[in-house]
Design a protein around this motif. Sequence first.
Motif, mmCIF file in Angstrom:
data_model
loop_
_atom_site.group_PDB
_atom_site.id
_atom_site.type_symbol
_atom_site.label_atom_id
_atom_site.label_comp_id
_atom_site.label_asym_id
_atom_site.label_seq_id
_atom_site.Cartn_x
_atom_site.Cartn_y
_atom_site.Cartn_z
ATOM 1 N N GLN A 238 51.602 39.224 35.690
ATOM 2 C CA GLN A 238 51.621 40.650 35.364
ATOM 3 C C GLN A 238 50.502 41.397 36.084
ATOM 4 N N HIS A 239 49.322 40.769 36.157
ATOM 5 C CA HIS A 239 48.158 41.442 36.745
ATOM 6 C C HIS A 239 48.198 41.450 38.265
ATOM 7 N N ASN A 240 48.499 40.298 38.877
ATOM 8 C CA ASN A 240 48.425 40.207 40.334
ATOM 9 C C ASN A 240 49.355 39.112 40.862
ATOM 10 N N PRO A 241 50.668 39.313 40.778
ATOM 11 C CA PRO A 241 51.615 38.256 41.188
ATOM 12 C C PRO A 241 51.562 37.953 42.684
ATOM 13 N N VAL A 242 51.297 38.957 43.516
ATOM 14 C CA VAL A 242 51.283 38.758 44.972
ATOM 15 C C VAL A 242 50.164 37.803 45.363
ATOM 16 N N HIS A 243 48.957 38.047 44.843
ATOM 17 C CA HIS A 243 47.820 37.197 45.189
ATOM 18 C C HIS A 243 47.988 35.781 44.638
ATOM 19 N N ASP A 267 39.063 42.698 41.709
ATOM 20 C CA ASP A 267 39.580 43.551 42.777
ATOM 21 C C ASP A 267 38.921 43.157 44.090
ATOM 22 N N ILE A 268 39.686 42.629 45.024
ATOM 23 C CA ILE A 268 39.121 42.179 46.307
ATOM 24 C C ILE A 268 38.529 43.338 47.096
ATOM 25 N N ASN A 269 38.997 44.555 46.846
ATOM 26 C CA ASN A 269 38.516 45.713 47.597
ATOM 27 C C ASN A 269 37.110 46.134 47.202
ATOM 28 N N VAL A 274 33.321 40.599 54.536
ATOM 29 C CA VAL A 274 33.485 39.182 54.224
ATOM 30 C C VAL A 274 32.137 38.533 53.943
ATOM 31 N N GLN A 275 31.065 39.061 54.549
ATOM 32 C CA GLN A 275 29.726 38.513 54.293
ATOM 33 C C GLN A 275 29.316 38.716 52.834
ATOM 34 N N LYS A 276 29.634 39.891 52.295
ATOM 35 C CA LYS A 276 29.295 40.151 50.892
ATOM 36 C C LYS A 276 30.127 39.282 49.953
ATOM 37 N N PHE A 277 31.375 39.047 50.330
ATOM 38 C CA PHE A 277 32.219 38.179 49.515
ATOM 39 C C PHE A 277 31.701 36.744 49.528
ATOM 40 N N ALA A 278 31.327 36.253 50.713
ATOM 41 C CA ALA A 278 30.799 34.888 50.822
ATOM 42 C C ALA A 278 29.497 34.746 50.051
ATOM 43 N N SER A 279 28.662 35.788 50.091
ATOM 44 C CA SER A 279 27.401 35.755 49.347
ATOM 45 C C SER A 279 27.657 35.719 47.844
ATOM 46 N N TYR A 280 28.594 36.555 47.387
ATOM 47 C CA TYR A 280 28.937 36.594 45.960
ATOM 48 C C TYR A 280 29.503 35.258 45.488
ATOM 49 N N SER A 281 30.221 34.570 46.383
ATOM 50 C CA SER A 281 30.848 33.289 46.041
ATOM 51 C C SER A 281 29.903 32.104 46.208
ATOM 52 N N GLY A 350 36.617 30.158 52.062
ATOM 53 C CA GLY A 350 36.340 31.391 51.338
ATOM 54 C C GLY A 350 36.572 32.621 52.202
ATOM 55 N N ARG A 351 36.118 32.566 53.437
ATOM 56 C CA ARG A 351 36.341 33.677 54.369
ATOM 57 C C ARG A 351 37.830 33.881 54.623
ATOM 58 N N CYS A 352 38.547 32.767 54.756
ATOM 59 C CA CYS A 352 39.989 32.838 54.971
ATOM 60 C C CYS A 352 40.683 33.509 53.789
ATOM 61 N N VAL A 353 40.303 33.129 52.574
ATOM 62 C CA VAL A 353 40.901 33.720 51.370
ATOM 63 C C VAL A 353 40.627 35.215 51.314
ATOM 64 N N TYR A 354 39.432 35.623 51.685
ATOM 65 C CA TYR A 354 39.083 37.053 51.684
ATOM 66 C C TYR A 354 40.067 37.840 52.543
ATOM 67 N N TYR A 355 40.294 37.384 53.775
ATOM 68 C CA TYR A 355 41.186 38.111 54.673
ATOM 69 C C TYR A 355 42.646 37.997 54.232
ATOM 70 N N MET A 356 43.021 36.848 53.660
ATOM 71 C CA MET A 356 44.380 36.697 53.157
ATOM 72 C C MET A 356 44.679 37.707 52.050
ATOM 73 N N LEU A 357 43.734 37.859 51.115
ATOM 74 C CA LEU A 357 43.952 38.779 50.001
ATOM 75 C C LEU A 357 43.843 40.232 50.443
ATOM 76 N N LYS A 358 42.956 40.493 51.397
ATOM 77 C CA LYS A 358 42.819 41.860 51.914
ATOM 78 C C LYS A 358 44.103 42.309 52.617
ATOM 79 N N LYS A 359 44.640 41.413 53.464
ATOM 80 C CA LYS A 359 45.818 41.759 54.274
ATOM 81 C C LYS A 359 47.125 41.336 53.615
ATOM 82 N N GLU A 360 47.002 40.559 52.506
ATOM 83 C CA GLU A 360 48.165 40.039 51.778
ATOM 84 C C GLU A 360 49.081 39.247 52.713
#
Length: 371
Positions: A238-243, A267-269, A274-281, A350-360
């Motif tokens: 219900q929340h995020n079926p695509v991701h 929210d990936i946005n 990607v650097q901030k996402f990798a740091s957060y992870s 992790g970097r790959c997942v960031y771009y996958m979710l950003k670009k779906e």
Amino acid sequence: MSLLPSIAIIRYAEKATNLTGESSMNFYNNMHPYYCGIDLHARLLYVCIIDNTGLILVHKKIKDDPEALLKLLKPYIGDIVVGVECMHCWYWVADFCKEHTIDFILGHALYMKAIHGGKAKNDKIDSYKIAKLIRGGNFPLAYVYDKDMRATRDLLRRRTKIVRHGADLKAHVANTASQYNLPAHNVNLKNVCDREKMRYYFPDPVVQRSINLNMAILDCYHSELKPLEHYIEQMAKQHNPVHLNILQTINGIGRILALTIIYEIGDINRFSSVQKFASYSRLVKCKAESAGKTYGTQGNKIGNAHLKWAFSEAAVLLLRHNHNANKYLEKLQKRMSKAKALSALAHKLGRCVYYMLKKETVFDEAKFLKS
């Protein structure tokens, strides 16, 4: 009651900058006529409201009652921002502010501790300091997680704790067998029939009683976890079926890891790079430098531990029965140890997942493993 000098805050912010030159700490710097700092506790609040000149307008203790808080804030609604430190009971204040269209910000607990430390400390002083940090543009921001997904994320975290406790119980059974010099049991305690075998394994009735307690708890976990996991998966659809579907195209990421990544990101946005996402992870380490000398790394435990676990697990599972992935790992091991190579693989994933979710887009293993 004075804050640290502004130059000290600037230097602290500079130390919080990662290797890409981007600051890992965001400050709230919007201007308002009034600023409210709340020192939040489970059963009471200490509220401080100041104006844009720093004059204290309200400074008092109240109960954790929405009506009492609304009474204090009502004259300033539309012109005020409310800030609290991130602790376990901030949910209701955030929801209260959203309901009454009041600007709300959440303070990063670790960074706030570094900035507004002082010799004297009490609730009255802390609420004033929070208000002053907001007014001065030095309030370090934490993410206000979406209300609709918040409870499901907490339920998933609760499930993780239960699973880890179950693993501890299984380890206790194996350790007890070693303690009494009994032969190692070749059973899988995930299975009901194998758990039944362990109910008569120890000759000492007192020891067996302890093991039976473990088996009873494991039986309970087994009956509860499967429907719980199914329930969380239905909520994710219900929340995020695509991701959810995108993440499971990666070899090694199954249902639980996909759910963990979705709900820990939210929210990936919210990640501008990607650097901030990798740091957060927790997928990168920051150098500790002073006077041109390097003193190792620091801040390795700042970030989301659940995402760190998820990507580390996914990296190991990606290697299972995957010749190309193992070949890539061997290439990494020519330049670094196996532990560092696995960390590098988790970082890349992790970097790959960031771009996958950003670009779906779905996972492309050939592109991922291309050097």
